[in-house]
Design a protein around this motif. Structure first.
Motif, PDB file in Angstrom:
ATOM      1  N   THR A 135      -6.483  -1.332   1.143  1.00 15.53           N
ATOM      2  CA  THR A 135      -7.591  -1.296   0.183  1.00 15.53           C
ATOM      3  C   THR A 135      -8.890  -0.775   0.800  1.00 15.53           C
ATOM      4  O   THR A 135      -9.830  -0.460   0.086  1.00 15.53           O
TER       5      THR A 135
ATOM      6  N   LYS B  47     -10.479  -9.262  -1.249  1.00 17.25           N
ATOM      7  CA  LYS B  47      -9.793  -8.165  -1.948  1.00 17.25           C
ATOM      8  C   LYS B  47      -8.406  -7.961  -1.345  1.00 17.25           C
ATOM      9  O   LYS B  47      -7.421  -7.809  -2.069  1.00 17.25           O
TER      10      LYS B  47
ATOM     11  N   THR C 286      -6.253  -2.363  -7.275  1.00 14.00           N
ATOM     12  CA  THR C 286      -7.246  -3.416  -7.512  1.00 14.00           C
ATOM     13  C   THR C 286      -7.780  -3.361  -8.945  1.00 14.00           C
ATOM     14  O   THR C 286      -8.109  -4.396  -9.523  1.00 14.00           O
TER      15      THR C 286
END
Length: 752
Positions: free
Chosen positions: A303, A338, A737
């Motif tokens: 990410t 995250k 995400t």
């Protein structure tokens, strides 16, 4: 004659048979035992007597393995001291605690409050050991080891002390184990079995505590809390937020927020890992599975550009949670929220089948053969210079190599990676890498952050900077838009004007750079998209020369990348020939690229979208080719410091999707320009000819030449516009995400 007398005589005769005849015989007349005295001639010799009385030498103790592979490094050999743990001698550096000395000696001391990356609290008392000449057991986590100290970890006193402490801890602890998410990986369970008593004497009512709402990520059952204060110390010291603290005293003591508020840190999920009991657990993972049902796969996070080491826990086809793996050089043992919680996006909005957009504008599922035939037909109808390829943020090195080879065979070199801009600095690796290395940032004593917000762009790099600032009081100067930085810093300005002042030596911060031993400049990769980026980078390199940031023993000129694919793309040479190739493209191949400005694409252009999620670019695509996500394939990624790492498949591929490089290889065959590789190993052999450093897994390849030495002098022709934020929403930065329900909840609740 009574049975008792018979038994007595039998036992006497048995005893006599066992004795040597010279020492005892029985007189049959009065049943008495007569003992004779026999002299031993050897003992009359004094030399022989001394030899008999001399004790045997103590047997050599076998070498012990340190607990969990603990290693000790002596910066100065004179600082080594010797202590004895259960009679075993061990050398440790001065200042080391008794608990650490015991670990090096191979003895695992129980503990709840102690954590190697946090300050010492010494409040759980579970680590009590006996030290010679000490009147009572001592807390080994807080006691420094002293020369010649004799530590006993297995004596009755130490055992009784631990049993007593455990009994107190369990006094108010609820019997929740069957319904507790920590069950099976709980320190309290393990240590009560190993060191606790077999019963408790407490018969009163147990106390209970009201649960706290810390947000959408961390679930609290505060009645289970044992007040070890690990979470409080983590939030204050590592995360840099003053959200958690202790309220009350005695039996009314509890941990919570001072006022009713959520925990807003980007590292808040790490309190789940460090909590030794079930007080803080994962809210999205609650009641989903037991840890022994899960299959763990070692992988890396994609990410951001840090490449944090993670373990993907799955059951069947579904990823159920993500936890950190220890890597001292990259993420230590923390990961961002995250990284930890975006996994539910892997099962939402997935592309399962190849699809072609019909005349009515609707997509229709087709076979792979039909989809590839349509793409190959259009590919041959357009000119070479009108073919453009864009690699997405999450692309692995193998797929980017295949896409570049395909476009090159078609005669086009218009290929680049999202985030690198239209004219990236790809000639020298030092121009796009974090040259200090992530762990090397701890040696810096002055930081200059230019157009970067590490807290949202690379949370683990930000944690390193904060760790350095706390440990060495390093100075931090920041140029960029106002933002929330969780350590002491000076906001020098918002744009290029401040940068030029420092480059010309007119700014007060110049003195800090000049007097620094190891200055570090960190430039945000958001500048790659800026129209005046060349002038800005020239100004930064002038500052580097001014402050002697680049030397043979230290390279402090760093670029902090944003995406997992950027570094490998620049190493592989994904650099476009023209800056406006998207506008002139008639055939646009998007490999997981969702942040391309599709408004610039011509209305008659043919767009192929190859990816794993139905994200932004799908709405403009003419053909959709479903690909596998990072958790379903083996792929190589290079992080922002130039360290190559590998993802491994944790779950099966969804639907009829295929690996990216396999799709491109199949397309090349249908188009009649067959690429010369059929296996992943063959693709990597091809990569070896272009960028061999990508195949040196888990090794950081530093750049050989610095860009400062070969760049021209900067000119002052630069716009004075302020820097913008490279990341608008920390929780939603890519297709996975954006598909995550948990990340949507975080966006709604935490980014108010």
């Amino acid at each position: 004659m009574g049975l008792g007398l018979l038994a007595l005589r039998a036992s006497r005769s048995l005893a006599l048979n066992r004795l040597p005849r010279a020492f005892a015989y029985q007189n049959p007349s009065n049943n008495a035992i007569i003992r004779g005295i026999v002299s031993t001639p050897e003992l009359q010799n004094p030399e022989a007597a001394a030899a008999v009385q001399q004790p045997e030498p103590a047997p050599e103790l076998p070498p012990r393995k340190p607990v969990a592979g603990a290693r000790v490094h002596f910066t100065n050999p004179d600082d080594a001291i010797e202590v004895f743990v259960d009679g075993y001698p061990v050398k440790v550096p001065k200042g080391m605690t008794v608990l650490q000395a015991c670990e090096i000696a191979g003895v695992d001391i129980p503990r709840f409050c102690y954590h190697s990356r946090l300050s010492v609290a010494g409040n759980c008392r579970m680590c009590l050991v006996e030290v010679e000449k000490s009147p009572k057991p001592v807390a080994s986590c807080a006691m420094p080891a002293l020369p010649g100290m004799k530590i006993k970890t297995d004596t009755p006193i130490a055992k009784k002390a631990r049993e007593g402490v455990m009994e107190f801890l369990l006094m108010n602890h609820p019997l929740d184990c069957p319904i507790c998410d920590q069950g099976g990986e709980c320190d309290l369970q393990d240590q009560s079995m190993a060191f606790g008593s077999d019963r408790g004497r407490f018969t009163e009512m147990k106390r209970s505590v009201v649960d706290k709402n810390l947000g959408p990520l961390v679930k609290t059952v505060m009645t289970r809390c044992i007040q070890c204060t690990r979470c409080v110390r983590f939030a204050t010291e590592v995360a840099g937020v003053q959200d958690l603290g202790i309220l009350g005293r005695g039996s009314g003591e509890e941990i919570g927020t001072y006022v009713e508020k959520l925990m807003t840190s980007e590292l808040s999920g790490n309190v789940i890992d460090i909590c030794p009991v079930g007080a803080l657990t994962s809210k999205p993972f609650a009641f989903k599975a037991r840890n022994w049902e899960l299959k763990g796969t070692e992988s890396i996070d994609v990410t951001d550009a840090v490449g944090s080491n993670i373990r993907i826990d799955s059951r069947g086809p579904e990823v159920l949670r993500i936890t950190p793996r220890l890597n001292e050089d990259i993420n230590e043992e923390w990961i961002s929220d995250k990284t930890r919680f975006f996994y539910d996006g892997l099962k939402r909005q997935r592309l399962n089948d190849p699809m072609i957009r019909g005349p009515d504008g609707r997509f229709k599922a087709v076979t792979w053969r039909d989809a590839l035939a349509v793409v190959a037909e259009v590919l041959h109808q357009v000119k070479a210079e009108e073919i453009v390829g864009v690699a997405g943020k999450l692309s692995d090195a193998e797929s980017m190599m295949a896409l570049k080879d395909l476009l090159n065979k078609m005669g086009s070199n218009n290929i680049w990676c999202e985030g690198n801009g239209s004219d990236p600095q790809a000639d020298l690796r030092s121009g796009f890498l974090l040259n200090s290395s992530i762990a090397g940032l701890e040696k810096a004593d002055v930081f200059l952050l230019v157009g970067t917000q590490p807290r949202v762009e690379a949370a683990m790099v930000n944690a390193r900077i904060r760790k350095t600032v706390r440990a060495t009081q390093a100075k931090v100067g920041y140029i960029g838009p106002p933002t929330d930085i969780n350590y002491d810093h000076q906001h020098l300005g918002t744009g290029t004007q401040t940068l030029l002042e420092i480059a010309e030596g007119r700014h007060p911060f110049c003195s800090a750079l000049l007097h620094a031993k190891n200055p570090a400049i960190i430039v945000g990769a958001g500048l790659f998209e800026h129209k005046d980026k060349d002038a800005m980078f020239s100004a930064v390199e002038t500052i580097a020369k001014l402050g002697k940031v680049v030397r043979p023993d230290w390279n402090g000129l760093n670029v902090l990348l944003l995406n997992a694919a950027q570094s490998a793309a620049l190493d592989l040479g994904l650099v476009p020939e023209s800056g406006n190739s998207v506008e002139s493209a008639k055939f646009l191949y998007l490999m997981g690229a969702d942040d391309v400005d599709l408004d610039k694409v011509a209305s008659d252009a043919f767009v192929v979208y190859q990816g794993h999620h139905g994200d932004r670019s799908v709405y403009r695509a003419n053909v959709i080719l479903p690909a596998s996500a990072f958790s379903e394939k083996e792929g190589t990624y290079e992080n922002t410091e130039g360290c190559s790492q590998e993802t491994l498949p944790a779950v099966p591929i969804v639907g009829d999707a295929r690996d990216d490089w396999k799709i491109i290889r199949a397309l090349s065959e249908v188009a009649g320009i067959r690429l010369p590789y059929d296996t992943l190993g063959a693709v990597r052999t091809r990569i070896r000819t272009v960028a061999p450093n990508l195949l040196h897994l888990d090794e950081r390849e530093p750049s050989a030449i610095s860009s400062v030495a070969v760049k021209p002098q900067f000119s002052q022709k630069v716009s004075i516009a302020p820097f913008g934020a490279a990341v608008e929403n920390f929780y939603m930065t890519d297709s996975i995400t954006r598909a995550s329900k948990i990340m949507a909840q975080c966006t709604a609740q935490l980014l108010k």
